[in-house]
Motif scaffolding. Sequence first.
Motif, PDB file in Angstrom:
ATOM      1  N   HIS A  26      24.774 -21.631  85.438  1.00  0.00           N
ATOM      2  CA  HIS A  26      25.109 -21.067  86.748  1.00  0.00           C
ATOM      3  C   HIS A  26      26.180 -19.982  86.653  1.00  0.00           C
ATOM      4  CE1 HIS A  26      22.570 -23.946  88.772  1.00  0.00           C
ATOM      5  NE2 HIS A  26      23.167 -24.935  88.132  1.00  0.00           N
ATOM      6  N   ASN A  27      27.183 -20.188  85.788  1.00  0.00           N
ATOM      7  CA  ASN A  27      28.230 -19.175  85.671  1.00  0.00           C
ATOM      8  C   ASN A  27      27.691 -17.899  85.031  1.00  0.00           C
ATOM      9  OD1 ASN A  27      31.007 -18.340  86.019  1.00  0.00           O
ATOM     10  ND2 ASN A  27      31.199 -18.463  83.788  1.00  0.00           N
ATOM     11  N   ALA A  28      26.861 -18.050  84.005  1.00  0.00           N
ATOM     12  CA  ALA A  28      26.276 -16.871  83.365  1.00  0.00           C
ATOM     13  C   ALA A  28      25.466 -16.058  84.376  1.00  0.00           C
ATOM     14  CB  ALA A  28      25.393 -17.286  82.188  1.00  0.00           C
ATOM     15  N   ALA A  29      24.688 -16.733  85.195  1.00  0.00           N
ATOM     16  CA  ALA A  29      23.891 -16.043  86.200  1.00  0.00           C
ATOM     17  C   ALA A  29      24.785 -15.386  87.247  1.00  0.00           C
ATOM     18  CB  ALA A  29      22.925 -17.018  86.864  1.00  0.00           C
ATOM     19  N   ALA A  30      25.826 -16.108  87.667  1.00  0.00           N
ATOM     20  CA  ALA A  30      26.728 -15.550  88.675  1.00  0.00           C
ATOM     21  C   ALA A  30      27.440 -14.313  88.149  1.00  0.00           C
ATOM     22  CB  ALA A  30      27.746 -16.610  89.100  1.00  0.00           C
ATOM     23  N   LEU A  31      27.839 -14.343  86.887  1.00  0.00           N
ATOM     24  CA  LEU A  31      28.481 -13.172  86.286  1.00  0.00           C
ATOM     25  C   LEU A  31      27.547 -11.975  86.297  1.00  0.00           C
ATOM     26  CD1 LEU A  31      30.274 -14.836  83.247  1.00  0.00           C
ATOM     27  CD2 LEU A  31      31.408 -13.623  85.114  1.00  0.00           C
ATOM     28  N   TYR A  32      26.292 -12.210  85.930  1.00  0.00           N
ATOM     29  CA  TYR A  32      25.325 -11.113  85.897  1.00  0.00           C
ATOM     30  C   TYR A  32      25.119 -10.533  87.294  1.00  0.00           C
ATOM     31  CZ  TYR A  32      21.058  -8.470  85.138  1.00  0.00           C
ATOM     32  OH  TYR A  32      20.130  -7.464  85.101  1.00  0.00           O
ATOM     33  N   HIS A  33      24.943 -11.398  88.292  1.00  0.00           N
ATOM     34  CA  HIS A  33      24.688 -10.927  89.648  1.00  0.00           C
ATOM     35  C   HIS A  33      25.908 -10.231  90.251  1.00  0.00           C
ATOM     36  CE1 HIS A  33      20.738 -12.639  89.820  1.00  0.00           C
ATOM     37  NE2 HIS A  33      21.170 -13.872  89.623  1.00  0.00           N
ATOM     38  N   ALA A  34      27.105 -10.537  89.729  1.00  0.00           N
ATOM     39  CA  ALA A  34      28.329  -9.942  90.265  1.00  0.00           C
ATOM     40  C   ALA A  34      28.625  -8.568  89.671  1.00  0.00           C
ATOM     41  CB  ALA A  34      29.521 -10.873  90.016  1.00  0.00           C
ATOM     42  N   LEU A  35      27.897  -8.165  88.640  1.00  0.00           N
ATOM     43  CA  LEU A  35      28.156  -6.872  88.017  1.00  0.00           C
ATOM     44  C   LEU A  35      27.838  -5.737  88.992  1.00  0.00           C
ATOM     45  CD1 LEU A  35      26.591  -7.526  84.493  1.00  0.00           C
ATOM     46  CD2 LEU A  35      29.031  -7.361  85.023  1.00  0.00           C
ATOM     47  N   ASP A  36      28.729  -4.755  89.047  1.00  0.00           N
ATOM     48  CA  ASP A  36      28.467  -3.593  89.895  1.00  0.00           C
ATOM     49  C   ASP A  36      27.844  -2.477  89.063  1.00  0.00           C
ATOM     50  OD1 ASP A  36      30.572  -2.458  88.448  1.00  0.00           O
ATOM     51  OD2 ASP A  36      32.038  -2.925  90.003  1.00  0.00           O
ATOM     52  N   GLU A  63      16.541 -16.613  87.721  1.00  0.00           N
ATOM     53  CA  GLU A  63      16.044 -17.880  88.246  1.00  0.00           C
ATOM     54  C   GLU A  63      17.172 -18.781  88.727  1.00  0.00           C
ATOM     55  OE1 GLU A  63      13.549 -19.732  85.373  1.00  0.00           O
ATOM     56  OE2 GLU A  63      12.329 -17.921  85.028  1.00  0.00           O
ATOM     57  N   ARG A  64      18.435 -18.324  88.563  1.00  0.00           N
ATOM     58  CA  ARG A  64      19.582 -19.102  89.023  1.00  0.00           C
ATOM     59  C   ARG A  64      20.084 -18.523  90.338  1.00  0.00           C
ATOM     60  NH1 ARG A  64      17.901 -21.006  84.836  1.00  0.00           N
ATOM     61  NH2 ARG A  64      19.037 -22.357  83.396  1.00  0.00           N
ATOM     62  N   GLU A  65      20.662 -19.366  91.163  1.00  0.00           N
ATOM     63  CA  GLU A  65      21.180 -18.918  92.443  1.00  0.00           C
ATOM     64  C   GLU A  65      22.321 -17.938  92.250  1.00  0.00           C
ATOM     65  OE1 GLU A  65      22.297 -22.188  94.848  1.00  0.00           O
ATOM     66  OE2 GLU A  65      20.295 -23.090  94.877  1.00  0.00           O
ATOM     67  N   ALA A  66      22.394 -16.934  93.113  1.00  0.00           N
ATOM     68  CA  ALA A  66      23.422 -15.904  93.001  1.00  0.00           C
ATOM     69  C   ALA A  66      24.703 -16.261  93.747  1.00  0.00           C
ATOM     70  CB  ALA A  66      22.891 -14.574  93.538  1.00  0.00           C
ATOM     71  N   GLY A  67      24.729 -17.415  94.467  1.00  0.00           N
ATOM     72  CA  GLY A  67      25.880 -17.739  95.295  1.00  0.00           C
ATOM     73  C   GLY A  67      27.028 -18.402  94.565  1.00  0.00           C
ATOM     74  N   HIS A  68      26.850 -18.771  93.312  1.00  0.00           N
ATOM     75  CA  HIS A  68      27.903 -19.422  92.528  1.00  0.00           C
ATOM     76  C   HIS A  68      29.066 -18.450  92.303  1.00  0.00           C
ATOM     77  CE1 HIS A  68      29.178 -22.593  89.687  1.00  0.00           C
ATOM     78  NE2 HIS A  68      29.686 -21.594  88.994  1.00  0.00           N
ATOM     79  N   VAL A  69      30.305 -18.937  92.439  1.00  0.00           N
ATOM     80  CA  VAL A  69      31.481 -18.083  92.214  1.00  0.00           C
ATOM     81  C   VAL A  69      31.684 -17.925  90.708  1.00  0.00           C
ATOM     82  CG1 VAL A  69      33.949 -17.814  92.557  1.00  0.00           C
ATOM     83  CG2 VAL A  69      32.548 -18.845  94.357  1.00  0.00           C
TER      84      VAL A  69
END
Length: 255
Positions: free
Chosen positions: A162-172, A193-199
């Motif tokens: 979840h953290n790896a996915a959140a990091l990717y989705h947070a990239l600008d 495939e992971r939710e983007a809402g994880h901090v």
Amino acid sequence: MRLLTVPRDANPVAPKLTVSIATTQEEVREVQRLRYKVFIEAFNLSALVNPDGLDIDAFDAYCDHLIVRDNKTLRVVGTYRVMSPHASRRMGSYYSEKEFDLGRLDHLRGRLAEAGRACIHPDYRSGSVIMLLWAGLAAYMRRERCDYLMGCVSVSLADGGHNAAALYHALDQESLSPAEYRVRPHTPFPVHEREAGHVPVMPPLLKGYLRSGAWVCGDPAWDPDFHSADFFLLLPLARLDSRYARHYRTESSPP
């Protein structure tokens, strides 16, 4: 031990530390023992446990090993493994090519250094060691006439990714490379495939790369041996911000 000349203010709070390049097999063994402690013991990677207590692979013999040593205890407390363009030609590939197709970077190979296996002893994570390692990297790149630094940053999958996915989705967009520098993971980690809402919780090494001006060059790869998602980063030295450029390039001198 070959010392590196680094900026005087790159290590303002811990003058007892020095950075150098390993020149003996025993120094390389010290590096491998530290990596084992930090990478294998700390994360309980049972598949990589060995009686020698060393983290070794085939690339070690071809790479240079930056070491930070505590001059009071004589202990190696930090390391970075660096591969020059010449060494990659002798080896036949860069380490990153085990995980990524680097075809779009072929035109940079003569000016491309690879850094990996960044490792700092748990008792020395106040910031001084990584400052010295970055200064040593800059001095090394000047010597090798490299304009680009690449490497992978591993993010643990202990939380299910979840953290790896959140990091990717947070990239600008500033953090993502232009399309012409994108690489392709051989075994992608399914961040989409992971939710983007994880901090997201950003690892210090990844934060340091991004603050320096590095790009994330596409989706991360899955590394089953280290149970991690590996992000590929490319840092053109021209993108170093003024603070890092002052410390790590302008004032550094080659080893």
